[in-house]
Design a protein around this motif. Structure first.
Motif, short mmCIF file in Angstrom:
data_model
loop_
_atom_site.label_atom_id
_atom_site.label_comp_id
_atom_site.label_asym_id
_atom_site.label_seq_id
_atom_site.Cartn_x
_atom_site.Cartn_y
_atom_site.Cartn_z
N GLU A 1 11.30 58.62 49.88
CA GLU A 1 9.90 58.44 50.28
C GLU A 1 9.66 59.30 51.51
N LEU A 2 8.39 59.52 51.83
CA LEU A 2 8.02 60.57 52.78
C LEU A 2 8.53 60.33 54.19
N ALA A 3 8.41 59.12 54.71
CA ALA A 3 8.82 58.87 56.09
C ALA A 3 10.32 59.06 56.27
N THR A 4 11.10 58.70 55.25
CA THR A 4 12.55 58.93 55.29
C THR A 4 12.83 60.43 55.31
N SER A 5 12.09 61.18 54.53
CA SER A 5 12.25 62.63 54.52
C SER A 5 11.97 63.22 55.90
N VAL A 6 10.87 62.82 56.51
CA VAL A 6 10.53 63.32 57.85
C VAL A 6 11.64 62.96 58.83
N ALA A 7 12.11 61.73 58.77
CA ALA A 7 13.15 61.28 59.71
C ALA A 7 14.44 62.09 59.55
N PHE A 8 14.86 62.30 58.31
CA PHE A 8 16.10 63.03 58.07
C PHE A 8 15.99 64.46 58.58
N PHE A 9 14.94 65.15 58.21
CA PHE A 9 14.87 66.57 58.56
C PHE A 9 14.67 66.79 60.05
N LYS A 10 14.04 65.86 60.73
CA LYS A 10 13.97 65.99 62.19
C LYS A 10 15.36 65.83 62.81
N ARG A 11 16.14 64.94 62.27
CA ARG A 11 17.51 64.78 62.77
C ARG A 11 18.34 66.03 62.47
N LEU A 12 18.14 66.61 61.31
CA LEU A 12 18.85 67.86 61.00
C LEU A 12 18.42 68.96 61.97
N LEU A 13 17.15 69.03 62.29
CA LEU A 13 16.67 70.06 63.23
C LEU A 13 17.22 69.84 64.63
N VAL A 14 17.41 68.60 65.03
CA VAL A 14 18.06 68.32 66.32
C VAL A 14 19.51 68.78 66.26
N ARG A 15 20.19 68.46 65.17
CA ARG A 15 21.59 68.87 65.00
C ARG A 15 21.74 70.39 65.07
N LYS A 16 20.76 71.11 64.56
CA LYS A 16 20.81 72.58 64.57
C LYS A 16 20.37 73.17 65.91
N GLY A 17 19.96 72.33 66.85
CA GLY A 17 19.53 72.82 68.15
C GLY A 17 18.13 73.40 68.16
N ILE A 18 17.33 73.06 67.17
CA ILE A 18 15.97 73.60 67.06
C ILE A 18 14.96 72.64 67.67
N PHE A 19 15.00 71.37 67.30
CA PHE A 19 14.16 70.35 67.92
C PHE A 19 14.93 69.68 69.04
N SER A 20 14.22 69.34 70.10
CA SER A 20 14.86 68.63 71.21
C SER A 20 15.05 67.15 70.91
N GLU A 21 14.11 66.57 70.15
CA GLU A 21 14.16 65.16 69.82
C GLU A 21 13.74 64.96 68.37
N SER A 22 14.09 63.79 67.81
CA SER A 22 13.74 63.49 66.43
C SER A 22 12.57 62.53 66.33
N ARG A 23 11.80 62.40 67.39
CA ARG A 23 10.66 61.48 67.39
C ARG A 23 9.71 61.79 66.24
N GLN A 24 9.13 60.74 65.68
CA GLN A 24 8.08 60.93 64.70
C GLN A 24 6.97 59.90 64.94
N ARG A 25 5.76 60.29 64.61
CA ARG A 25 4.64 59.36 64.70
C ARG A 25 4.42 58.63 63.38
N MET A 26 4.79 59.25 62.28
CA MET A 26 4.68 58.58 60.99
C MET A 26 5.56 57.34 61.01
N PRO A 27 5.00 56.17 60.72
CA PRO A 27 5.82 54.95 60.74
C PRO A 27 7.00 55.05 59.76
N LEU A 28 8.15 54.59 60.23
CA LEU A 28 9.37 54.61 59.43
C LEU A 28 9.69 53.15 59.08
#
Length: 306
Positions: free
Chosen positions: A253-280
């Protein structure tokens, strides 16, 4: 419309996710790193801000600021399609104008969810959208658990509105619909897939012009696309199948997708944080562990494949 078709990007067109930092504010430096990473990976274009950008949780000022900033970061290296979905045609038009001012080649306007099942209502909505909205428009046919518009209605809209440049199909099932719309609307009509990225090889077999995933796994998507376009379909299929454990988790589902890919972007050093506004709505310690395992799996796969 043939000139419009030549400006719409083919290949991998990725959604720009929105980074949030301290205090929940939009984190522009992280978004700039995301754009640069995707371009370095060979992305063919960007789409923003849209559903996976958490657009429903952005103010209008934030939408415009992100679009303008991304346009400046890109400096014309790849095209942008501007998200212009809104509740009313006038709001769509305002977002589309902001996109065109930022250099977008087209705007994306979604079918309002309340109008599915009411073809006359869809016709009336887009009659007004095309009357007040400038520039080429791509319609987003997004119904996660339904068939969306039928090919006949898409063709009628195509015949009535010269600036109807293409469609992003995100319905169930997507595969046969790609072929139906291609048959109805012809080779000069831009067709893209998005949420059905799990069927990427089928989509390419059916002749879609672009796939529209998020921006964290562009290196692998581009490798698959390159192999396929080089006539090495078997190799593309083998590599893509190795991505399926990740996509099986993210496309629950969409919120899980957003959460996962933000964490991946943090792991890659691209995003500083994995915060999301979309409710999880459902994420616990096991979700986090599973996510971490899949992120490390993906990192190894990307390193090996490249």
């Amino acid at each position: 419309m043939s000139n419009v078709m030549t400006t719409l990007p083919k290949g991998i067109v990725s959604v720009v996710q929105t980074a949030f930092g301290a205090g929940g504010r939009v984190d522009m430096p992280s978004i700039e790193r995301l754009v640069e990473d995707a371009i370095a990976a060979g992305v063919d274009g960007f789409l923003l801000p849209v559903v996976a950008s958490e657009v429903a949780w952005l103010s209008r000022a934030e939408r415009d600021a992100i679009l303008g900033a991304v346009s400046r970061y890109i400096r014309g290296r790849v095209p942008i399609i501007a998200g212009a979905s809104a509740d009313t045609p006038d709001e769509c038009a305002a977002c589309a104008r902001a996109g065109l001012e930022a250099g977008a080649v087209a705007s994306l306007v979604a079918v309002p969810q309340s109008l599915y099942g009411a073809p006359a209502g869809i016709d009336a909505f887009f009659q007004e959208v095309f009357r007040v909205t400038p520039g080429p428009v791509v319609i987003q046919d997004l119904q996660f658990a339904g068939p969306g518009m039928d090919a006949g209605q898409i063709l009628r809209l195509r015949e009535r509105h010269e600036r109807f440049a293409g469609i992003k199909i995100e319905t169930v099932p997507a595969g046969p619909k790609y072929s139906e719309v291609r048959s109805a609307c012809g080779a000069g009509f831009w067709i893209a897939g998005g949420w059905a990225i799990t069927q990427m090889i089928e989509a390419l077999d059916r002749g879609v012009d672009a796939m529209v995933p998020e921006s964290a796994m562009i290196k692998l998507y581009k490798r698959v696309y390159h192999l396929y376009q080089s006539g090495r379909r078997g190799e593309a299929l083998v590599l893509f199948r190795r991505l399926l454990p990740v996509l099986a988790f993210t496309n629950q589902e969409l919120a899980t997708s957003v959460a996962f890919f933000k964490r991946l972007l943090v792991r890659k050093g691209i995003f500083s944080e994995s915060r999301q506004r979309m409710p999880l709505p459902a994420w616990d310690d096991i979700s986090g562990r599973t996510s971490s395992e899949l992120i490390e799996y993906y990192m190894s796969l990307e390193s090996e494949a490249m």
